[in-house]
Write an enzyme that holds these catalytic residues in place. Structure first.
Site, PDB file in Angstrom:
ATOM      1  N   ARG A  63     -21.687   7.518 -73.175  1.00  0.00           N
ATOM      2  CA  ARG A  63     -20.557   8.305 -73.269  1.00  0.00           C
ATOM      3  C   ARG A  63     -19.527   7.707 -74.196  1.00  0.00           C
ATOM      4  O   ARG A  63     -18.422   8.354 -74.442  1.00  0.00           O
ATOM      5  CB  ARG A  63     -20.203   8.147 -71.789  1.00  0.00           C
ATOM      6  CG  ARG A  63     -19.037   9.162 -71.540  1.00  0.00           C
ATOM      7  CD  ARG A  63     -18.632   9.683 -70.024  1.00  0.00           C
ATOM      8  NE  ARG A  63     -19.378   8.945 -69.026  1.00  0.00           N
ATOM      9  CZ  ARG A  63     -18.898   7.822 -68.554  1.00  0.00           C
ATOM     10  NH1 ARG A  63     -17.833   7.399 -68.953  1.00  0.00           N
ATOM     11  NH2 ARG A  63     -19.406   7.149 -67.193  1.00  0.00           N
ATOM     12  N   TYR A 117      -4.187  31.249 -80.177  1.00  0.00           N
ATOM     13  CA  TYR A 117      -5.408  31.484 -79.658  1.00  0.00           C
ATOM     14  C   TYR A 117      -5.605  31.991 -78.479  1.00  0.00           C
ATOM     15  O   TYR A 117      -4.808  31.103 -77.507  1.00  0.00           O
ATOM     16  CB  TYR A 117      -6.386  30.355 -80.091  1.00  0.00           C
ATOM     17  CG  TYR A 117      -7.920  30.500 -79.860  1.00  0.00           C
ATOM     18  CD1 TYR A 117      -8.450  31.444 -80.450  1.00  0.00           C
ATOM     19  CD2 TYR A 117      -8.525  29.645 -78.997  1.00  0.00           C
ATOM     20  CE1 TYR A 117     -10.102  31.537 -80.291  1.00  0.00           C
ATOM     21  CE2 TYR A 117      -9.697  29.780 -78.755  1.00  0.00           C
ATOM     22  CZ  TYR A 117     -10.583  30.844 -79.314  1.00  0.00           C
ATOM     23  OH  TYR A 117     -11.821  30.633 -79.278  1.00  0.00           O
ATOM     24  N   ASP A 189      -2.567  23.387 -83.856  1.00  0.00           N
ATOM     25  CA  ASP A 189      -4.009  23.752 -84.158  1.00  0.00           C
ATOM     26  C   ASP A 189      -4.536  24.306 -85.577  1.00  0.00           C
ATOM     27  O   ASP A 189      -3.661  25.171 -86.167  1.00  0.00           O
ATOM     28  CB  ASP A 189      -4.437  25.125 -83.094  1.00  0.00           C
ATOM     29  CG  ASP A 189      -5.679  25.566 -83.130  1.00  0.00           C
ATOM     30  OD1 ASP A 189      -6.198  25.558 -84.261  1.00  0.00           O
ATOM     31  OD2 ASP A 189      -5.994  26.442 -82.367  1.00  0.00           O
ATOM     32  N   LYS A 214     -15.807  26.026 -86.641  1.00  0.00           N
ATOM     33  CA  LYS A 214     -15.412  26.779 -87.772  1.00  0.00           C
ATOM     34  C   LYS A 214     -15.977  26.122 -89.126  1.00  0.00           C
ATOM     35  O   LYS A 214     -17.030  26.121 -89.405  1.00  0.00           O
ATOM     36  CB  LYS A 214     -14.189  27.338 -87.676  1.00  0.00           C
ATOM     37  CG  LYS A 214     -13.607  27.721 -86.100  1.00  0.00           C
ATOM     38  CD  LYS A 214     -13.971  29.038 -85.793  1.00  0.00           C
ATOM     39  CE  LYS A 214     -13.886  29.216 -84.197  1.00  0.00           C
ATOM     40  NZ  LYS A 214     -12.641  29.426 -83.879  1.00  0.00           N
TER      41      LYS A 214
HETATM   42  C1  PLP Z   1     -12.134  29.296 -82.399  1.00  0.00           C
HETATM   43  C2  PLP Z   1     -11.228  28.689 -82.115  1.00  0.00           C
HETATM   44  C3  PLP Z   1     -10.731  27.534 -81.357  1.00  0.00           C
HETATM   45  C4  PLP Z   1     -11.542  27.333 -80.328  1.00  0.00           C
HETATM   46  O1  PLP Z   1     -12.711  26.716 -80.676  1.00  0.00           O
HETATM   47  P1  PLP Z   1     -14.267  26.620 -80.181  1.00  0.00           P
HETATM   48  O2  PLP Z   1     -14.926  25.782 -80.527  1.00  0.00           O
HETATM   49  O3  PLP Z   1     -14.682  27.987 -80.172  1.00  0.00           O
HETATM   50  O4  PLP Z   1     -13.999  26.366 -78.479  1.00  0.00           O
HETATM   51  C5  PLP Z   1      -9.366  27.196 -81.289  1.00  0.00           C
HETATM   52  N1  PLP Z   1      -8.554  27.506 -81.904  1.00  0.00           N
HETATM   53  C6  PLP Z   1      -8.532  28.445 -82.949  1.00  0.00           C
HETATM   54  C7  PLP Z   1      -7.541  29.025 -83.924  1.00  0.00           C
HETATM   55  C8  PLP Z   1      -9.886  29.055 -82.797  1.00  0.00           C
HETATM   56  O5  PLP Z   1     -10.220  30.210 -84.099  1.00  0.00           O
END
Ligand code: PLP
Length: 400
Positions: A63, A117, A189, A214
């Site tokens: 972990r 988001y 973010d 992403k």
């Molecule tokens: C996709 C996304 C997230 C969340 O990511 P996941 O891996 O899908 O949980 C957070 N912030 C933004 C801007 C995103 O496009």
């Protein structure tokens, strides 16, 4: 002659070598998958001496990670000059939740950008609320005016720049300055820009988060998140993440490291193709506006020009009138754009973009379409969008 031996390395060079410590790779180019739950000790004495989980980068229990996770975390820290450390999560949303919970306590207030988001709003409005943490939403264009919203209970400001679906670029330096003056923690973010186009810690952000799902992974096949902490911020993030039991799988982190090696070249191509297509779209009949940070239609374009080193492959267009059915006619007519959530992979995607209920409404000339420009030939994507816009205009006309 100038001595350039201390010249910082370029992004593409750093990304190739980042996180590849010999003790983790054992000579293999990319740190291999080290899977573990149990770690065996030689004796009780050895277990007592080494068997505690607070020491960094030593095998203790699965972990707490293995070299596969440490290697990716180390690489991401290396891409953020001035950063103290990175923790990895099984998704971007898990990363956001851990970052928020590492800072906020009962009775505190969070200032959350209105263009965030949608699932980030979900964390604030449901999870944080249940634990007595209040949220106030602020206008993405607020800039230095955020100082007026900071009260005695404000503990954190969450930024997302550009914003999801509508792409407002925030005045991050002004917000960071106001937060620092009042001892408030900033969380960004940074999924859209990545540290290659916006090194957040260098800009004074305390905790910078990415949905590695992403661009880091880049191939639409793994969920992964990261939070990179600025000076003095890592211990609280790590402790909270341990208490939450967060661990990203070694297999997924291995794919993340593998994706990272090509992120700079992929981003360069996403950037160039998206700009070509965005500029073309701006001239087309049926498109009222293009919400791309590098184009003047986008609110906060001046902050993009001032602060960012580049733009990625995700933006929205505002259609010139038309209803939901006319928008669907456009998207359904596309052949090279997949219809699906997420982004940052090699394939182009298109979705109807409807800012969630609860956001302060912005006035648009028509419905929005969000485009992720992938790695296909831009000429093919333009031909596809041309056909889509014809279908849109026909559907719009039929209803007029
Ligand atoms: C996709 C996304 C997230 C969340 O990511 P996941 O891996 O899908 O949980 C957070 N912030 C933004 C801007 C995103 O496009």
């Amino acid at each position: 002659m100038t001595d350039d031996s201390h010249k910082p390395l370029g992004d593409s060079t750093r990304i190739v070598t980042a996180g590849r410590r010999p003790e983790w790779t054992q000579g293999i180019v990319n740190t291999p998958v080290w899977r573990a739950s149990t770690i065996l000790y030689d004796s009780v004495e050895d277990l007592r001496r080494n068997g505690h989980g607070d020491s960094h980068h030593r095998l203790y229990y699965g972990r707490r990670g293995t070299p596969t996770q440490w290697s990716l975390a180390d690489a991401l820290t290396g891409l953020e000059p001035g950063a103290e450390g990175t923790f990895l999560y099984p998704s971007g949303v898990a990363a956001l939740a851990a970052a928020l919970l590492s800072v906020l306590s009962q009775g505190d207030e969070l200032l959350l950008v209105d263009s965030a988001y949608d699932p980030t709003r979900g964390i604030a409005d449901k999870l944080l609320k249940r634990f007595g943490i209040a949220t106030r939403y602020y206008d993405p264009m607020i800039g230095a005016g955020i100082a007026d919203l900071i009260g005695d209970r404000t503990r954190a400001i969450l930024l997302e720049s550009p914003g999801s679906l509508t792409f407002e670029v925030q005045d991050i330096p002004a917000i960071v300055a106001a937060a620092k003056a009042r001892g408030v923690t900033t969380i960004l973010d940074n999924t859209w820009a990545t540290p290659l186009f916006f090194p957040a810690i260098e800009h004074g952000i305390d905790l910078t988060m990415m949905a590695c799902t992403k661009y880091v992974v880049g191939h639409s096949d793994v969920m992964l998140g990261s939070v990179t902490a600025g000076p003095g911020q890592f211990a609280a993030l790590r402790d909270t993440s341990h208490q939450l039991g967060q661990v990203a799988s070694p297999d997924d982190c291995w794919l993340g490291s593998r994706g990272l090696r090509t992120m700079a070249v992929r981003l360069a191509q996403h950037q160039s193709s998206a700009l070509t297509i965005a500029r073309w779209l701006k001239e087309q009949d049926g498109v009222a506006a293009v919400l791309h940070p590098a184009l003047p239609d986008c609110p906060g374009h001046e902050f993009f020009v001032r602060d960012f080193k580049g733009s990625s492959g995700l933006f929205s267009i505002v259609l010139d009138g038309g209803d939901d059915a006319a928008r669907a006619a456009l998207i359904d007519a596309l052949t090279h754009f997949g219809i699906g959530f997420s982004w940052g992979g090699f394939e182009s995607l298109a979705i109807p973009a409807d800012p969630p209920a609860g956001r302060r409404p912005r006035r648009f000339a028509g419905p929005l379409v969000r485009l992720q420009i992938g790695l296909e030939d831009p000429a093919d994507l333009i031909a596809d969008l041309d056909a889509g816009l014809s279908a849109f205009r026909a559907a719009r006309g039929a209803r007029r």
